[in-house]
Design a protein around this motif. Structure first.
Motif, PDB file in Angstrom:
ATOM      1  N   VAL B   3     -13.327  34.821  -8.490  1.00  0.00           N
ATOM      2  CA  VAL B   3     -13.667  35.692  -9.615  1.00  0.00           C
ATOM      3  C   VAL B   3     -14.906  36.514  -9.295  1.00  0.00           C
ATOM      4  CG1 VAL B   3     -14.244  35.725 -12.048  1.00  0.00           C
ATOM      5  CG2 VAL B   3     -12.671  34.005 -11.175  1.00  0.00           C
ATOM      6  N   PHE B   6     -14.191  39.152  -6.560  1.00  0.00           N
ATOM      7  CA  PHE B   6     -13.392  40.260  -7.082  1.00  0.00           C
ATOM      8  C   PHE B   6     -14.230  41.149  -7.979  1.00  0.00           C
ATOM      9  CE2 PHE B   6     -10.821  42.177 -10.402  1.00  0.00           C
ATOM     10  CZ  PHE B   6      -9.924  42.887  -9.641  1.00  0.00           C
ATOM     11  N   THR B  46      -9.821  39.008   0.540  1.00  0.00           N
ATOM     12  CA  THR B  46      -9.519  37.977  -0.465  1.00  0.00           C
ATOM     13  C   THR B  46      -8.016  37.859  -0.689  1.00  0.00           C
ATOM     14  OG1 THR B  46      -9.604  39.490  -2.338  1.00  0.00           O
ATOM     15  CG2 THR B  46     -11.670  38.483  -1.668  1.00  0.00           C
ATOM     16  N   LEU B  47      -7.250  38.912  -0.374  1.00  0.00           N
ATOM     17  CA  LEU B  47      -5.800  38.855  -0.542  1.00  0.00           C
ATOM     18  C   LEU B  47      -5.105  38.359   0.723  1.00  0.00           C
ATOM     19  CD1 LEU B  47      -5.184  42.173  -2.471  1.00  0.00           C
ATOM     20  CD2 LEU B  47      -4.846  39.887  -3.329  1.00  0.00           C
ATOM     21  N   GLY B  48      -5.866  37.979   1.737  1.00  0.00           N
ATOM     22  CA  GLY B  48      -5.271  37.444   2.955  1.00  0.00           C
ATOM     23  C   GLY B  48      -4.798  38.494   3.936  1.00  0.00           C
ATOM     24  N   GLU B 114       0.955  35.936 -11.853  1.00  0.00           N
ATOM     25  CA  GLU B 114       0.467  35.043 -10.794  1.00  0.00           C
ATOM     26  C   GLU B 114      -1.042  35.182 -10.652  1.00  0.00           C
ATOM     27  OE1 GLU B 114       2.603  37.499 -10.140  1.00  0.00           O
ATOM     28  OE2 GLU B 114       4.479  36.670  -9.338  1.00  0.00           O
ATOM     29  N   THR B 115      -1.692  34.069 -10.271  1.00  0.00           N
ATOM     30  CA  THR B 115      -3.117  34.145  -9.987  1.00  0.00           C
ATOM     31  C   THR B 115      -3.309  34.282  -8.482  1.00  0.00           C
ATOM     32  OG1 THR B 115      -3.186  31.753  -9.940  1.00  0.00           O
ATOM     33  CG2 THR B 115      -3.888  32.820 -11.960  1.00  0.00           C
ATOM     34  N   VAL B 116      -4.434  34.910  -8.122  1.00  0.00           N
ATOM     35  CA  VAL B 116      -4.743  35.149  -6.716  1.00  0.00           C
ATOM     36  C   VAL B 116      -5.778  34.128  -6.266  1.00  0.00           C
ATOM     37  CG1 VAL B 116      -5.823  36.764  -5.130  1.00  0.00           C
ATOM     38  CG2 VAL B 116      -4.220  37.586  -6.828  1.00  0.00           C
ATOM     39  N   HIS B 117      -5.455  33.352  -5.244  1.00  0.00           N
ATOM     40  CA  HIS B 117      -6.412  32.385  -4.699  1.00  0.00           C
ATOM     41  C   HIS B 117      -6.834  32.824  -3.323  1.00  0.00           C
ATOM     42  CE1 HIS B 117      -6.008  29.606  -7.935  1.00  0.00           C
ATOM     43  NE2 HIS B 117      -4.705  29.553  -7.796  1.00  0.00           N
ATOM     44  N   GLY B 120      -4.799  31.811  -0.349  1.00  0.00           N
ATOM     45  CA  GLY B 120      -3.516  31.350  -0.857  1.00  0.00           C
ATOM     46  C   GLY B 120      -2.339  31.889  -0.071  1.00  0.00           C
ATOM     47  N   PHE B 121      -2.542  32.994   0.636  1.00  0.00           N
ATOM     48  CA  PHE B 121      -1.471  33.591   1.423  1.00  0.00           C
ATOM     49  C   PHE B 121      -2.011  33.877   2.811  1.00  0.00           C
ATOM     50  CE2 PHE B 121       0.501  37.766   2.691  1.00  0.00           C
ATOM     51  CZ  PHE B 121       1.671  37.204   3.141  1.00  0.00           C
TER      52      PHE B 121
END
Lengths: 102, 164
Positions: B3, B6, B46-48, B114-117, B120-121
């Motif tokens: 959080v 972002f 952060t989005l991989g 969906e939540t973004v971790h 996570g990807f």
């Protein structure tokens, strides 16, 4: 704390798209118009990457690479046109270039 | 963690983007655009999308911005003056924009929750992107190289001096 979701990234992308559109429509300097177009293309890239994350597929990132390539090509050709234009008209303001206006 | 990262970089990106449009001198706009590109690179991380974050910094913050600053210096473009402001556009455009945004939020909120971790990807390394690029998307990749060739030729033809 409230977790960050796909929607938040989409909201950021929408914000950049709107700001870029306002820049294209309201500014007179062609260099700044080209920069606003870069902003719009970056908003598209955020969308592609966040959906690549949400759908667990790498295709979105490949398309983002294509978008980056196109943006660079567009900037190079746009600035080339601007230099050719400046050589003939001595101005970078879009509203003073009215050769085709009747 | 997600959080905070972002929020910080999204706010930097939006403020710099507004600055790009508001500044009257092109050089100030160019510097702000570098800020947008840099913070977007962090958000890609952060989005991989590691490879794209690197490409964003190298291609945009490096190559494209140098090109822009070079042209601004070359053309010696000064600050621009405002002219032809329409208040009618503000009155009509403001409410229409708000209506569009409300419609958009309603449309998107109902579909993507969906939540973004962070982490996570893990599909954005150079290896994964390269494999997709050279197997599934080989033809678009080759067509893009032709596009770049055409763009280089076009830029040279447009920008060179006319020979008599």
């Amino acid at each position: 704390m409230h977790p960050i979701g796909t929607v938040h990234y989409l909201a950021l992308s929408t914000a950049l798209l709107l700001i870029g559109t306002v820049g294209v429509l309201t500014r007179r300097n062609i260099v700044i118009i080209l920069m606003s177009i870069e902003l719009i293309l970056n908003a598209v890239n955020i969308n592609l990457i966040v959906f690549s994350h949400a759908l667990h597929s790498v295709s979105g990132q490949v398309f983002a690479i294509f978008v980056i390539t196109d943006a660079v090509a567009e900037a190079a050709v746009g600035l080339g046109i601007l230099i050719a234009l400046f050589r003939n008209k001595e101005t970078v303001l879009a509203d003073e270039i009215d050769l085709l206006k009747w | 963690m997600d959080v905070i990262l972002f929020l910080i970089f999204a706010i930097i990106a939006v403020v710099c983007a507004i600055n790009v449009v508001v500044q009257t001198h092109p050089i100030s706009s160019a510097i702000s655009l570098v800020g947008v590109m840099g913070s977007l690179a962090i958000l890609y991380l952060t989005l991989g999308a590691e490879f794209l974050a690197a490409a964003q910094v190298i291609v945009y913050a490096g190559a494209v911005m140098v090109l822009f600053v070079f042209v601004i210096m070359l053309l010696n473009a000064g600050a621009e003056t405002k002219k032809g402001q329409s208040s009618m556009a503000l009155f009509l455009g403001g409410p229409l924009l708000v209506a569009l945004l409300i419609l958009l939020v309603w449309f998107v909120q109902s579909r993507y929750s969906e939540t973004v971790h962070f982490g996570g990807f893990r599909g954005g390394s150079a290896q994964d992107v390269g494999r997709a690029l050279f197997t599934t998307y080989l033809l678009p990749f080759e067509v893009t190289s032709i596009l770049i060739l055409i763009a280089i030729l076009g830029a040279i033809v447009l920008a060179r001096k006319e020979m008599d």
